[in-house]
Design a protein around this motif. Structure first.
Motif, short mmCIF file in Angstrom:
data_model
loop_
_atom_site.label_atom_id
_atom_site.label_comp_id
_atom_site.label_asym_id
_atom_site.label_seq_id
_atom_site.Cartn_x
_atom_site.Cartn_y
_atom_site.Cartn_z
N LYS A 17 -2.54 -2.13 -8.21
CA LYS A 17 -3.94 -2.11 -8.92
C LYS A 17 -3.85 -2.61 -10.30
O LYS A 17 -4.79 -2.88 -10.92
N TRP A 51 -5.79 7.93 0.86
CA TRP A 51 -4.70 7.64 -0.49
C TRP A 51 -3.72 6.83 0.21
O TRP A 51 -3.33 5.65 -0.48
N GLN A 78 1.04 -1.17 -0.14
CA GLN A 78 -0.08 0.09 0.07
C GLN A 78 0.79 1.26 -0.11
O GLN A 78 1.98 1.13 0.39
N GLN A 119 -5.22 -5.34 2.77
CA GLN A 119 -5.33 -3.89 2.95
C GLN A 119 -5.34 -3.17 4.43
O GLN A 119 -6.47 -3.72 4.99
N GLU A 148 -4.76 3.03 0.11
CA GLU A 148 -4.86 2.26 -1.12
C GLU A 148 -3.72 1.41 -1.53
O GLU A 148 -2.64 1.78 -1.12
#
Length: 211
Positions: free
Chosen positions: A110, A101, A20, A67, A104
């Motif tokens: 991603k 953010w 992350q 996460q 994420e």
């Protein structure tokens, strides 16, 4: 580092821990608090983690991304009587707060994550603690868990210990895990190899999965 065993992809899962922004990006909380060197090792493993993910996708091995998410109003932390490891170092770190953010996945993760891949939201170091991960692994017939990500001596280690306690076999490709502390990283890999799993490399992993 060969595994010296053959692995059936139908029994294997890949878990990617905490790749992350907050842990791995220079502009994330860790990088801002401790400097770019604190995220250097996690950034170095990004290509290797992507290789492991691509391998899993090619072999139809299910993939989970964890996460880490922290809540601003988490009252349980305020009940602790002993200062946290960060407080003892005099650091105030607003890491991976919900909806930011920082929490994420990295853009690189991603980009390779597919719709079939799962996200496990966790609030503590272990991916098994009060999450649905164990049930999902059982439902997908996973017996061998490949673990990648960061931080080797904390979230990765906690997760591996919990996996071992639940009778999963654990495989760790060494170049797919990272820590901001090289000594802690090496000590944890030695401990994993001694007690909780098998440490290999990507070549050894690929050979073990080659039918």
């Amino acid at each position: 580092m060969p595994l010296n065993v053959k692995l059936d992809p139908r029994e294997v899962g890949l878990l990617v821990v905490d790749m992350q922004n907050g842990f791995c990006h220079p502009d994330g909380s860790r990088g801002q608090a401790f400097g770019a060197d604190a995220v250097r090792r996690p950034r170095e493993i990004i290509p290797n983690v992507i290789t492991a993910i691509d391998l899993a996708h090619r072999l139809d091995i299910p993939v989970w991304f964890t996460q880490q998410v922290h809540y601003n109003d988490d009252v349980t932390r305020g009940r602790r009587r002993i200062p946290s490891h960060l407080e003892r170092r005099g650091v105030k770190l607003e890491l991976c707060r919900r909806g930011t953010w920082d929490a994420e996945l990295l853009d690189e993760m991603k980009a390779v994550r597919q719709e079939r891949d799962e996200i496990v939201v966790k609030h503590r170091s272990s991916a098994f603690f009060q999450t649905t991960l164990e049930g999902e692994l059982r439902m997908r017939a996973v017996q061998v868990l490949i673990v990648a990500g960061t931080t080797t001596s904390f979230c990765v280690d906690s997760t591996i210990r919990d996996a071992y306690a639940r009778d999963f076999d654990v495989v760790v490709p060494a170049e797919c895990v990272a820590d901001s502390d090289d000594a802690a990283h090496a000590a944890t890999l030695a401990s994993i190899e001694r007690f909780h799993g098998v440490v290999t490399d990507l070549t050894g992993l690929m050979e073990a999965l080659d039918s």
